[in-house]
Design an enzyme around this catalytic site. Structure first.
Site, mmCIF file in Angstrom:
data_model
loop_
_atom_site.group_PDB
_atom_site.id
_atom_site.type_symbol
_atom_site.label_atom_id
_atom_site.label_comp_id
_atom_site.label_asym_id
_atom_site.label_seq_id
_atom_site.Cartn_x
_atom_site.Cartn_y
_atom_site.Cartn_z
ATOM 1 N N GLY A 179 32.694 27.591 -14.164
ATOM 2 C CA GLY A 179 33.742 28.229 -13.370
ATOM 3 C C GLY A 179 33.204 29.287 -12.453
ATOM 4 N N THR A 213 41.052 30.691 -9.899
ATOM 5 C CA THR A 213 40.685 29.422 -9.263
ATOM 6 C C THR A 213 39.309 28.928 -9.679
ATOM 7 O OG1 THR A 213 39.863 30.649 -7.338
ATOM 8 C CG2 THR A 213 42.125 29.834 -7.250
ATOM 9 N N CYS A 214 38.450 29.861 -10.084
ATOM 10 C CA CYS A 214 37.110 29.408 -10.483
ATOM 11 C C CYS A 214 37.177 28.565 -11.747
ATOM 12 C CB CYS A 214 36.169 30.582 -10.650
ATOM 13 S SG CYS A 214 36.729 31.794 -11.857
ATOM 14 N N PHE A 215 38.245 28.773 -12.579
ATOM 15 C CA PHE A 215 38.425 27.975 -13.801
ATOM 16 C C PHE A 215 39.606 27.009 -13.668
ATOM 17 C CE2 PHE A 215 36.196 31.741 -15.422
ATOM 18 C CZ PHE A 215 35.150 31.130 -16.091
#
Length: 1063
Positions: A725, A1030-1032
């Site tokens: 992520g 959003t990274c995950f």
């Protein structure tokens, strides 16, 4: 008395005797040598004396002028006396030394021929019975010496020109009686006998080598950039060369010599048409073109000529025949098939010397390319004239003439079509009769029919010309494609061959003789595809879809359907092996046109849905063949990937990535964990730190695991090291910043599409930055991470490498970069008046930060005016400059980085719009059921939780497509779904209840639900908004107590462009 002799005295005596004997022998030799020397000297002295006497007599006879430029005024003497003087002169004649005397003697003899006095006219000697035979022999000897002198003449030299004209006049005068004054009037009865005498003289000259000598003279005068012959001299040479032919009534032997030596002179007919048109008329009157064709269609004569002709002169012979036929149209119309047959033979003759590549044994030829014979300087200088002659072969008038039968057929077919259309209002019975009659009148074309044969032959000719005249190939294709008649009639021919443009006919031919495309109808298909490719790729969208000048949109659909099936079945059906197909002109040209039509449809859709897919191919079977490593399937995927659905190709792409990762050892296994690259990135310097640490990392490491440690604003490590992520966040942040137009690495079009900035050089190491950006974007594609980066279509085309294709049209894609320029160039292209009135030149003025910089489109472009003749080239060069040359370095650097991570063979499976989908995901509406199916839950949420049910219900029923796209962007940073569905979203989409933040929560389990049940508060968190990570791909959703609250808060959150910081 018999005393013993001393042996020493004996030896001395013998030696003395021997020496005396040798001395006597030497003396005799001296005497003999002296006598011989005296004899030789006396002979030389006598000859010299005789020469001097004869020279004196000749000088007295010819009355040599005081200066070389002085006027010649002879003192006439009796012809018989002159005859005797000449016998002596010829007896003592020395080549070179006496050539000046020969010239003056010829002047004298020519002067006597202007006299009607029998005593003075040199011809009068032939009237004396006892002198007639020696006189004929004397004339033959004089004329042959004139011919030999002509071989040494340099026509470009002013002095030599005068001498040449004297010798030419001698040959003209003594090979025909037309100028003999003594047989005028009372002597007309002698004409027949004298003509026979002239024929005898000409026969002697022919046997000695008159034609090769004239060829040397003509080549020396015409094989140059500026011809040295005047009208008079050229007329004289051609008159001399034609006289033996006329006298022998164009016998095969003499005509062979004429064709071999005279008609093979570089650009002879061209120079006759410009310098001595009367001579060209003479050739036409005597039907030299038709007679030459008759000779060259005779196999024995052709063999003799071809064995004697070098490749260079075979080309010149062809060029002269083309122009001569074009000038003698009646003969060309009557002998069209013979002309085409001879042309093909001559082209094949030239092709024997053409080589595919440069070597120590080849020489560069301006028309034929690498050539196994050396081309002298004169031939090189004459080639522009030869090219002008060759260009007649594909001019509009010649094309009409060669395809005359097909034109008549198409005109008649159109007339029948018109009658059928008019018959719609008639009665049924009448219409049935008309239909039957029209069916009989215009039947489908059969391969053995006259119309098929007469059409295939010129197609074979033009195909042969394109292959042989390699340096004129583009000129030939352009000439044929811009001809308004050719493409429509060839298309009609193909359509009338049967269903689907005679597909079955072509496949049956290949079935009968696999690997072979020798049948002439394949030449027709090849020529059509080559010409249509060149024509279509120069059209702009207005010409293609609105004007529809040569083809209608329905034609493009029908054409592409036929080509798609033909190209596929030829290979898949085993009618051609992969190696044969790769080198086959038919396959290459058909695929070339097919890909132009496909790429045009990709830019502006005109074909029906699934038009490009082959129904015979089951994707599962095809993928199975690929998995087995079958070369046939790999070849199909490389050449015509569009026959496989896009989704299946994406699967192939993902499989290819996975296989490469396994080969490189980048996948986790039970026994080993792949090596990873750790980078440390400060939040305020994401691009700088990323570039510094990753720019020099080898591509293999880029393809592997990259772990990121973030340093926050306070300079402290952020908690946790990348678990996929964080790297995704780094990648998205990097891509967002480098593609920001304010950084000036990229600009945006009017449609907000990205492309490299031409002024990116203001950034230090800007090309290395482009390479880094290419690597990062490729890493996202490699990992299947969707990033919302909309590229300009022309830039995607360049990434794929399609812009380097010879069939690529810059003008067609220019609107995606600069609509205003595209509009202006289209205006110039279709300008009805004189384009030169617009005062344009071949250059482009660019405003670079307030400074005007001029770029030349061609060398010296500032001084090259745009005219009606070159405006097509101008608009294409301008479009090419704007889209390629202006940003060439930046684009190449970006592509270098991109392709160091993503294999270019994988990219070849996709079109430009498809590559955009690969980067940014599908534009289709989000499939909420698919997303729900692949969602993970944490913090007490589960699939049947009331808040979760409300969420999916709101997404599906209350939100429109734009809202759903905004929701997707809110939780994943990209508004588009993964190409293969949400099962391939990395990391998987998940929803967490914000009131349960235990990082050890393992998700949708009984324990998680119970933990959530006790921890979730029952009051309605109306003050909180949904947030995301959003990274995950994580949605943090409060436990709202009302569906309306959830709808309101969610809609507000997704349209606020916020994520982490929103609470």
């Amino acid at each position: 008395m018999f005393s013993k002799v001393d042996s020493h005295q004996k030896d001395s005596f013998l030696e003395q005797t021997k020496a005396q004997r040798e001395e006597r022998a030497l003396e005799k030799q001296r005497e003999k040598s002296a006598l011989k020397i005296q004899s030789v000297y006396r002979g030389y002295k006598s000859r010299r004396s005789l020469n001097l006497v004869i020279r004196k007599e000749i000088e007295d006879l010819i009355n040599k002028p005081a200066t070389d430029d002085g006027e010649y005024t002879p003192n006439f003497k009796p012809a018989l006396e002159v005859y005797k003087f000449i016998r002596g002169f010829l007896f003592t004649y020395t080549d070179g030394a006496d050539s000046h005397y020969l010239e003056l003697l010829c002047r004298y003899l020519l002067a006597t021929m202007d006299s009607d006095d029998l005593k003075i006219s040199y011809v009068s000697v032939s009237l004396l019975k006892q002198f007639v035979l020696p006189w004929i022999q004397q004339v033959k000897e004089i004329l042959w010496k004139c011919v030999l002198c002509l071989k040494q003449i340099k026509p470009e030299n002013h002095v030599d020109v005068k001498i040449m004209m004297v010798y030419l006049r001698m040959l003209i005068t003594f090979t025909h009686t037309a100028t003999w004054k003594i047989i005028k009037g009372k002597g007309e009865g002698l004409t027949a006998g004298m003509n026979q005498l002239c024929n005898n003289i000409m026969g002697h000259l022919n046997n000695k080598g008159l034609y090769p000598a004239l060829q040397i003279l003509l080549v020396r005068g015409l094989a140059r950039s500026k011809p040295a012959f005047t009208k008079t001299s050229l007329t004289a040479v051609l008159t001399i060369s034609l006289r033996p032919l006329l006298a022998a009534n164009f016998s095969d032997n003499l005509l062979t010599l004429f064709v071999l030596n005279i008609l093979s002179v570089p650009a002879l007919v061209h120079h006759l048409s410009t310098t001595a048109p009367d001579c060209l008329t003479h050739l036409i009157t005597n039907r030299v073109f038709k007679r030459s064709l008759d000779l060259l269609t005779n196999e024995q004569s052709t063999r003799i000529i071809f064995n004697s002709l070098e490749g260079n002169y075979a080309l010149c012979l062809l060029a002269n025949l083309i122009q001569l036929g074009y000038s003698e149209l009646e003969g060309l119309v009557e002998n069209t098939n013979s002309f085409m047959t001879v042309t093909i033979r001559l082209l094949d003759k030239c092709k024997n010397y053409v080589q595919n590549k440069r070597s120590n044994l080849t020489h560069w030829h301006p028309v034929l390319g690498w050539f196994s014979q050396k081309t002298d300087q004169g031939l090189h200088e004459a080639m522009p004239f030869v090219v002008k002659q060759l260009q007649i072969l594909w001019c509009s008038k010649m094309v009409r003439l060669l395809f005359l039968e097909l034109i008549d057929y198409v005109d008649y077919a159109k007339e029948i079509d018109t009658q059928k259309a008019a018959s719609k209002d008639k009665g049924l019975f009448k219409k049935a009769l008309d239909k039957a009659s029209s069916k009989n009148a215009v039947s489908k074309i059969k391969l053995g029919s006259t119309i098929a044969q007469s059409t295939c032959l010129p197609c074979a000719l033009y195909q042969c010309a394109m292959n042989t005249l390699s340096q004129l190939r583009l000129d030939i294709v352009s000439g044929l494609s811009y001809n308004e008649i050719l493409l429509p009639i060839l298309w009609r021919f193909l359509c009338d061959m049967g269903p689907n443009c005679g597909l079955k006919v072509f496949l049956d031919l290949l079935q009968q003789t696999p690997e072979s495309t020798i049948h002439p109808v394949f030449s027709l298909l090849t020529l059509f595809c080559e010409a249509a490719s060149n024509y279509i790729c120069t059209l702009d969208h207005i010409e293609m879809f609105e004007h529809q000048k040569l083809f209608k949109v329905e034609d493009y659909i029908k054409m592409s359907e036929f080509l798609n099936l033909f190209v596929f079945r030829v290979v898949w059906g085993g009618l051609m092996s992969i190696s044969t197909a790769s080198s086959s002109e038919v396959f290459t040209s058909a695929r070339g046109l097919l890909m132009i039509l496909y790429e045009s449809d990709s830019r502006r859709n005109y074909a029906p849905k699934d038009h490009w897919l082959i129904k015979d191919v089951k994707p599962s079977s095809f993928l199975s063949e690929l998995d087995k490593g079958r070369k046939l399937a790999q070849f199909i995927l490389q050449k015509i990937p569009h026959i496989i659905p896009f989704g299946e190709r994406v699967k192939i792409f993902r499989k290819s990535v996975q296989k490469e990762r396994e080969v490189l050892g980048l996948c986790e296994s039970v026994s080993a964990t792949p090596q990873s690259t750790l980078i440390t990135v400060h939040r305020s310097r994401i691009v700088e730190d990323g570039y510094r640490q990753l720019a020099q990392v080898p591509p293999r490491a880029i393809k592997g695991v990259i772990r990121v440690r973030f340093i926050n604003e306070q300079g402290l490590d952020e908690a946790g090291i990348d678990q996929d992520g964080v790297f995704k966040e780094f990648l998205e942040e990097t891509i967002t910043k480098v593609f920001d137009p304010s950084l000036n690495l990229f600009k945006v079009t009017s449609e907000q599409k990205l492309y490299p900035s031409s002024t990116s050089y203001i950034q230090e190491n800007h090309l290395f930055l482009f390479e880094f950006v290419g690597k990062m974007l490729a890493k996202a594609v490699y990992e299947g991470i969707i990033v919302e980066v909309p590229f300009a279509p022309f830039f995607l085309t360049q990434i794929l490498g399609h812009s380097f294709s010879s069939t690529y049209s810059s003008l067609d894609e220019l609107p995606s970069l600069d609509p205003d320029l595209a509009k202006n160039l289209t205006y110039i292209k279709h300008f009805d008046d004189d384009v030169s009135d617009l005062d344009l030149t071949f250059c482009y003025d660019e405003d670079i930060m307030g400074r005007l910089e001029t770029h030349e489109l061609v060398p010296g472009g500032k001084a090259v005016a745009v005219t009606n003749d070159n405006r097509i080239r101008y608009v294409h060069l301008m479009a090419h400059f704007r889209m390629y040359r202006q940003i060439r370095d930046q684009t190449l650097a970006f592509i270098k980085g991109f392709k160091s991570v993503v294999n270019s063979d994988w990219l070849s499976m996709f079109s430009s719009p498809e590559l955009q989908k690969l980067i940014s995901g599908d534009t289709a509406d989000m499939d909420t059921s698919d997303l729900r199916k692949h969602t993970q839950y944490y913090g007490g949420y589960h699939n049947n939780h009331k808040v979760i049910n409300w969420l999916w219900d709101i997404l599906e029923k209350d939100f429109n497509q734009a809202d759903r796209a905004a929701f997707l962007k809110f939780v994943t940073s990209c508004s588009k779904a993964p190409l293969l569905g949400f099962a391939h979203l990395e990391p998987p989409f998940s929803i967490r209840c914000v009131e349960v933040s235990d990082d050890q929560d393992t998700g949708d389990t009984v324990g998680s639900v119970l933990k959530g049940f006790f921890n979730i508060k029952k009051r309605d968190p109306v003050g909180r908004l949904p947030t995301s990570s959003t990274c995950f791909n994580l949605l943090k959703l409060p436990n709202y107590q009302k569906k309306a609250t959830l709808r309101e808060k969610l809609k507000y959150a997704i349209h606020s462009n916020t994520g982490f910081e929103l609470s």
